[in-house]
Design a protein around this motif. Structure first.
Motif, PDB file in Angstrom:
ATOM      1  N   UNK A 196     -21.444  48.223 -20.824  1.00 15.17           N
ATOM      2  CA  UNK A 196     -20.929  49.138 -19.803  1.00 15.17           C
ATOM      3  C   UNK A 196     -22.022  50.058 -19.286  1.00 15.17           C
ATOM      4  N   UNK A 197     -22.026  50.215 -17.967  1.00 16.18           N
ATOM      5  CA  UNK A 197     -22.821  51.255 -17.321  1.00 16.18           C
ATOM      6  C   UNK A 197     -21.907  52.475 -17.290  1.00 16.18           C
ATOM      7  N   UNK A 198     -22.142  53.391 -18.221  1.00 15.46           N
ATOM      8  CA  UNK A 198     -21.319  54.590 -18.367  1.00 15.46           C
ATOM      9  C   UNK A 198     -22.036  55.732 -17.671  1.00 15.46           C
ATOM     10  N   UNK A 199     -21.341  56.390 -16.750  1.00 15.90           N
ATOM     11  CA  UNK A 199     -21.961  57.500 -16.012  1.00 15.90           C
ATOM     12  C   UNK A 199     -21.245  58.812 -16.326  1.00 15.90           C
ATOM     13  N   UNK A 200     -22.009  59.887 -16.189  1.00 23.04           N
ATOM     14  CA  UNK A 200     -21.423  61.220 -16.339  1.00 23.04           C
ATOM     15  C   UNK A 200     -21.102  61.787 -14.955  1.00 23.04           C
ATOM     16  N   UNK A 250     -17.279  40.642 -28.436  1.00 23.84           N
ATOM     17  CA  UNK A 250     -15.830  40.759 -28.335  1.00 23.84           C
ATOM     18  C   UNK A 250     -15.194  40.205 -29.606  1.00 23.84           C
ATOM     19  N   UNK A 251     -14.180  40.884 -30.098  1.00 21.73           N
ATOM     20  CA  UNK A 251     -13.426  40.410 -31.255  1.00 21.73           C
ATOM     21  C   UNK A 251     -12.275  39.526 -30.787  1.00 21.73           C
ATOM     22  N   UNK A 252     -11.794  38.677 -31.670  1.00 26.46           N
ATOM     23  CA  UNK A 252     -10.743  37.704 -31.324  1.00 26.46           C
ATOM     24  C   UNK A 252      -9.450  38.364 -30.865  1.00 26.46           C
ATOM     25  N   UNK A 294     -15.533  46.444 -24.418  1.00 29.52           N
ATOM     26  CA  UNK A 294     -16.469  47.440 -23.868  1.00 29.52           C
ATOM     27  C   UNK A 294     -16.051  48.844 -24.287  1.00 29.52           C
ATOM     28  N   UNK A 295     -14.775  49.147 -24.196  1.00 30.33           N
ATOM     29  CA  UNK A 295     -14.273  50.472 -24.580  1.00 30.33           C
ATOM     30  C   UNK A 295     -14.541  50.739 -26.062  1.00 30.33           C
ATOM     31  N   UNK A 296     -14.237  49.751 -26.914  1.00 30.64           N
ATOM     32  CA  UNK A 296     -14.449  49.906 -28.354  1.00 30.64           C
ATOM     33  C   UNK A 296     -15.936  50.055 -28.689  1.00 30.64           C
ATOM     34  N   UNK A 319     -20.580  53.017 -30.629  1.00 28.72           N
ATOM     35  CA  UNK A 319     -22.022  53.229 -30.523  1.00 28.72           C
ATOM     36  C   UNK A 319     -22.418  54.597 -30.006  1.00 28.72           C
ATOM     37  N   UNK A 320     -21.493  55.291 -29.322  1.00 31.32           N
ATOM     38  CA  UNK A 320     -21.872  56.565 -28.690  1.00 31.32           C
ATOM     39  C   UNK A 320     -20.934  57.723 -29.007  1.00 31.32           C
ATOM     40  N   UNK A 321     -19.739  57.443 -29.501  1.00 29.58           N
ATOM     41  CA  UNK A 321     -18.757  58.495 -29.758  1.00 29.58           C
ATOM     42  C   UNK A 321     -17.940  58.886 -28.537  1.00 29.58           C
ATOM     43  N   UNK A 322     -18.218  58.267 -27.390  1.00 29.07           N
ATOM     44  CA  UNK A 322     -17.523  58.641 -26.153  1.00 29.07           C
ATOM     45  C   UNK A 322     -16.346  57.724 -25.851  1.00 29.07           C
ATOM     46  N   UNK A 323     -15.314  58.308 -25.282  1.00 32.32           N
ATOM     47  CA  UNK A 323     -14.179  57.563 -24.750  1.00 32.32           C
ATOM     48  C   UNK A 323     -14.469  57.301 -23.280  1.00 32.32           C
ATOM     49  N   UNK A 324     -14.136  56.102 -22.834  1.00 30.14           N
ATOM     50  CA  UNK A 324     -14.411  55.748 -21.439  1.00 30.14           C
ATOM     51  C   UNK A 324     -13.199  55.098 -20.788  1.00 30.14           C
ATOM     52  N   UNK A 325     -13.268  55.079 -19.464  1.00 28.65           N
ATOM     53  CA  UNK A 325     -12.311  54.343 -18.645  1.00 28.65           C
ATOM     54  C   UNK A 325     -13.119  53.345 -17.817  1.00 28.65           C
ATOM     55  N   UNK A 326     -12.710  52.084 -17.844  1.00 26.35           N
ATOM     56  CA  UNK A 326     -13.370  51.055 -17.034  1.00 26.35           C
ATOM     57  C   UNK A 326     -12.990  51.291 -15.575  1.00 26.35           C
ATOM     58  N   UNK A 327     -13.999  51.315 -14.694  1.00 28.86           N
ATOM     59  CA  UNK A 327     -13.754  51.587 -13.279  1.00 28.86           C
ATOM     60  C   UNK A 327     -14.133  50.431 -12.359  1.00 28.86           C
ATOM     61  N   UNK A 328     -14.785  49.411 -12.914  1.00 25.55           N
ATOM     62  CA  UNK A 328     -15.197  48.285 -12.085  1.00 25.55           C
ATOM     63  C   UNK A 328     -16.039  47.302 -12.870  1.00 25.55           C
ATOM     64  N   UNK A 329     -16.549  46.323 -12.153  1.00 23.97           N
ATOM     65  CA  UNK A 329     -17.338  45.255 -12.756  1.00 23.97           C
ATOM     66  C   UNK A 329     -18.718  45.201 -12.104  1.00 23.97           C
TER      67      UNK A 329
END
Length: 156
Positions: free
Chosen positions: A24-28, A51-53, A61-63, A68-78
């Motif tokens: 994921x490209x995670x932005x602030x 990816x797990x089964x 990506x969210x997991x 790896x970073x401690x941050x919660x994210x929302x997927x916004x695109x591909x």
């Protein structure tokens, strides 16, 4: 466990596994991109992993970002799909991986930055700062595609 990445290298070892992975490209709020300095290679990279089964690719990506970073994210695109057979990753335990990676766009929704056992540093970087970081070119390609704001995802 250390890893070595090969790209279009005739001396690369033959893969013995195929891994479906998400990154994921995670932005602030400033548009800076979150990167981790990988413990296994010393290079800066987008957070992500296999990816797990029991999960979807966006769920992976969210997991992975959380782990790896401690941050919660929302997927916004591909950003795109990255399946180049010339990209081989060899681990010191004998695994030689061909990776199928889907790279998402995401924004931070919560959590706190926390280094995991997979990284030595975490930081948000501006577009200009990214140019001076040691990164594998396959990671740089994903970031470049993100900044291109393509009409449709990269398919490769």
């Amino acid at each position: 466990m250390a890893r070595t990445e090969f790209y279009d290298d005739p001396d690369a070892p033959t893969p013995n596994s195929m891994v479906v992975a998400a990154s994921a490209v995670v932005t602030n709020e400033h548009g800076d991109i979150l990167l981790q300095r990988r413990r296994d290679s010393g290079l800066w990279a987008l957070p992500g992993g296999g990816m797990e089964m029991t999960e979807s690719l966006p769920g992976a990506a969210i997991r992975e970002v959380k782990e790896e970073t401690g941050l919660d994210i929302e997927i916004t695109g591909l950003v795109g799909t990255y399946t180049d057979p010339h990209h081989i990753i060899a681990y010191t335990d004998g695994e030689v991986r061909r990776q199928f990676n889907i790279c998402f766009m995401a924004r931070v929704t919560g959590g706190r930055l926390a280094i995991s056992d997979e990284s030595t540093e975490l930081s948000f970087f501006s577009r200009n700062e990214l140019k001076s970081l040691p990164m594998h070119h396959t990671q740089l390609m994903r970031v470049k595609h993100y900044f291109e704001r393509r009409e449709s995802p990269y398919l490769g």
